[in-house]
Scaffold this motif. Sequence first.
Motif, PDB file in Angstrom:
ATOM      1  N   ASP A   1       0.830  -1.210   0.000  1.00 41.13           N
ATOM      2  CA  ASP A   1       0.000   0.000   0.000  1.00 41.13           C
ATOM      3  C   ASP A   1       0.867   1.264   0.000  1.00 41.13           C
ATOM      4  O   ASP A   1       0.613   2.214  -0.740  1.00 41.13           O
ATOM      5  CB  ASP A   1      -0.913   0.020   1.240  1.00 41.13           C
TER       6      ASP A   1
ATOM      7  N   SER B   1      -6.633   9.933  -6.347  1.00 40.12           N
ATOM      8  CA  SER B   1      -7.297   9.032  -5.394  1.00 40.12           C
ATOM      9  C   SER B   1      -6.813   7.624  -5.715  1.00 40.12           C
ATOM     10  O   SER B   1      -6.646   7.281  -6.894  1.00 40.12           O
ATOM     11  CB  SER B   1      -8.809   9.071  -5.567  1.00 40.12           C
TER      12      SER B   1
ATOM     13  N   THR C   1      -7.429   3.447  -4.813  1.00 31.62           N
ATOM     14  CA  THR C   1      -8.225   2.411  -4.156  1.00 31.62           C
ATOM     15  C   THR C   1      -7.604   1.060  -4.457  1.00 31.62           C
ATOM     16  O   THR C   1      -7.335   0.756  -5.624  1.00 31.62           O
ATOM     17  CB  THR C   1      -9.681   2.443  -4.687  1.00 31.62           C
TER      18      THR C   1
ATOM     19  N   ARG D   1     -10.452  -0.699  -0.849  1.00 41.56           N
ATOM     20  CA  ARG D   1     -10.060   0.154   0.282  1.00 41.56           C
ATOM     21  C   ARG D   1      -9.557   1.490  -0.266  1.00 41.56           C
ATOM     22  O   ARG D   1      -8.613   1.501  -1.057  1.00 41.56           O
ATOM     23  CB  ARG D   1      -8.932  -0.502   1.095  1.00 41.56           C
ATOM     24  N   GLU D   2     -10.171   2.559   0.157  1.00 43.98           N
ATOM     25  CA  GLU D   2      -9.741   3.883  -0.312  1.00 43.98           C
ATOM     26  C   GLU D   2      -8.532   4.339   0.494  1.00 43.98           C
ATOM     27  O   GLU D   2      -8.671   4.781   1.629  1.00 43.98           O
ATOM     28  CB  GLU D   2     -10.878   4.888  -0.163  1.00 43.98           C
TER      29      GLU D   2
ATOM     30  N   LYS E   1      -8.007   9.680  -0.874  1.00 45.37           N
ATOM     31  CA  LYS E   1      -9.233  10.184  -1.493  1.00 45.37           C
ATOM     32  C   LYS E   1      -9.070  11.675  -1.759  1.00 45.37           C
ATOM     33  O   LYS E   1      -8.764  12.447  -0.856  1.00 45.37           O
ATOM     34  CB  LYS E   1     -10.413   9.933  -0.542  1.00 45.37           C
ATOM     35  N   LYS E   2      -9.212  12.053  -3.035  1.00 50.73           N
ATOM     36  CA  LYS E   2      -9.094  13.467  -3.411  1.00 50.73           C
ATOM     37  C   LYS E   2     -10.334  13.825  -4.242  1.00 50.73           C
ATOM     38  O   LYS E   2     -10.443  13.415  -5.403  1.00 50.73           O
ATOM     39  CB  LYS E   2      -7.805  13.672  -4.226  1.00 50.73           C
TER      40      LYS E   2
ATOM     41  N   GLU F   1      -8.433   1.326 -13.991  1.00 44.75           N
ATOM     42  CA  GLU F   1      -8.542   0.237 -13.024  1.00 44.75           C
ATOM     43  C   GLU F   1      -7.941  -1.017 -13.636  1.00 44.75           C
ATOM     44  O   GLU F   1      -8.084  -1.255 -14.834  1.00 44.75           O
ATOM     45  CB  GLU F   1     -10.024   0.013 -12.701  1.00 44.75           C
TER      46      GLU F   1
ATOM     47  N   LYS G   1      -7.215   0.867  -8.433  1.00 39.54           N
ATOM     48  CA  LYS G   1      -7.935   1.919  -9.163  1.00 39.54           C
ATOM     49  C   LYS G   1      -7.287   3.265  -8.855  1.00 39.54           C
ATOM     50  O   LYS G   1      -7.106   3.621  -7.684  1.00 39.54           O
ATOM     51  CB  LYS G   1      -9.406   1.944  -8.750  1.00 39.54           C
TER      52      LYS G   1
ATOM     53  N   GLU H   1      -7.438   7.420  -9.726  1.00 37.98           N
ATOM     54  CA  GLU H   1      -8.265   8.497 -10.292  1.00 37.98           C
ATOM     55  C   GLU H   1      -7.483   9.798 -10.143  1.00 37.98           C
ATOM     56  O   GLU H   1      -7.062  10.134  -9.037  1.00 37.98           O
ATOM     57  CB  GLU H   1      -9.578   8.561  -9.522  1.00 37.98           C
TER      58      GLU H   1
END
Lengths: 141, 114
Positions: B56, B72, B74, B78-79, B82-83, B93, B107, B109
Motif C-alpha cells: 500500500d 485518489s 483504491t 479500500r480507499e 481520497k481526493k 482500473e 484503481k 483516479e
Amino acid sequence: MIFSIDAMIAFTITMLFVLGFLFYISNATKESVSQSEHFYLEEKTLLLADSLVKNANIENSSLGACVMDFEKNRVKSNYLSALALLNFKPVEKERFFLKSIETAGTKAFSSDKIGKECIAVKRFVLFEGVKQTVTVTGCIE
Amino acid sequence: MKKGFVFSLEAALALVVIASAIIFLPQVESVTLDELMILQQENDLLKVWSYDPPSDIEAMADCTTMFGNNYSLTIDGRELVKKPCAKRAVASEARIVNELLLEQTFKIEVCFSG
C-alpha cells in the motif's frame, strides 16, 4: 448627394464596429495558429514518449528502449533496458525534434539545438528492475 | 416625472443586433492532450505494478511521484487516498494476479482541470 450628421455618425459607428470585428477575428486566428503549433508539439512529444516505453528499437533507442522477452516473443513494455542508454540517437520530424531524455534526474540524451517552445512528458518505468521516472522533452524550432 | 433615456424601436433593435453579433462571435476552443497524458501515466503505474506488485505504501509513493497530491487510490475496495475532484477526472482500473495467484484490484483516479 445628401449628407447629414446622422448618416455620418451612423457610418462612423458601423465602421468602428467592423474594425472591432476584424480585430477580433485577427486575434482569434493568431490564437488558433499558436494553439495548433502547441498541439503539434504536444502530440509529437507524447507519441515519442509512448513509443520509448512501449517498443524495442535496436537501431535507435529513442524510438523504443524496452527489453525484449525472447521466450514469449514480445516486448516487455515499461521495462527499460540499461543497454538502451548507450543507443539514444536524435529524432527529428519537420519542425519537431527530441531535446532530451532523462532517467532518474540523469540526462541520458541531450540535443544542442535550441527550441522555440518545449514540453516535457514524464513516464513511469522499471529500469533494470528499479522503479524510476523517464522524462522526455520535445521542442519545435 | 424623472427624465431618462428614451430608445426608439430602431435604436433598441440596433442594440439587440449588436449585442447578438458580439455574443455569437466565434470562440477559439482550447484543445490539449492532457487527458491522454494522464491516462498513459496511470497505465504506466498499473503496468509496472503488474511486474512488481506493490505494498500500500509503495503504491501511494509511486502515485505521489507521478501526480503529486492530485489523485485518489483504491486497492481492493479500500480507499487509501481520497481526493475529491472539482472539475474532471481520469480513472484507470486493473486487476493484477501476483505470484501467489492472489488477485488485487487497483484503481487510480487523477483530477485535471482541462
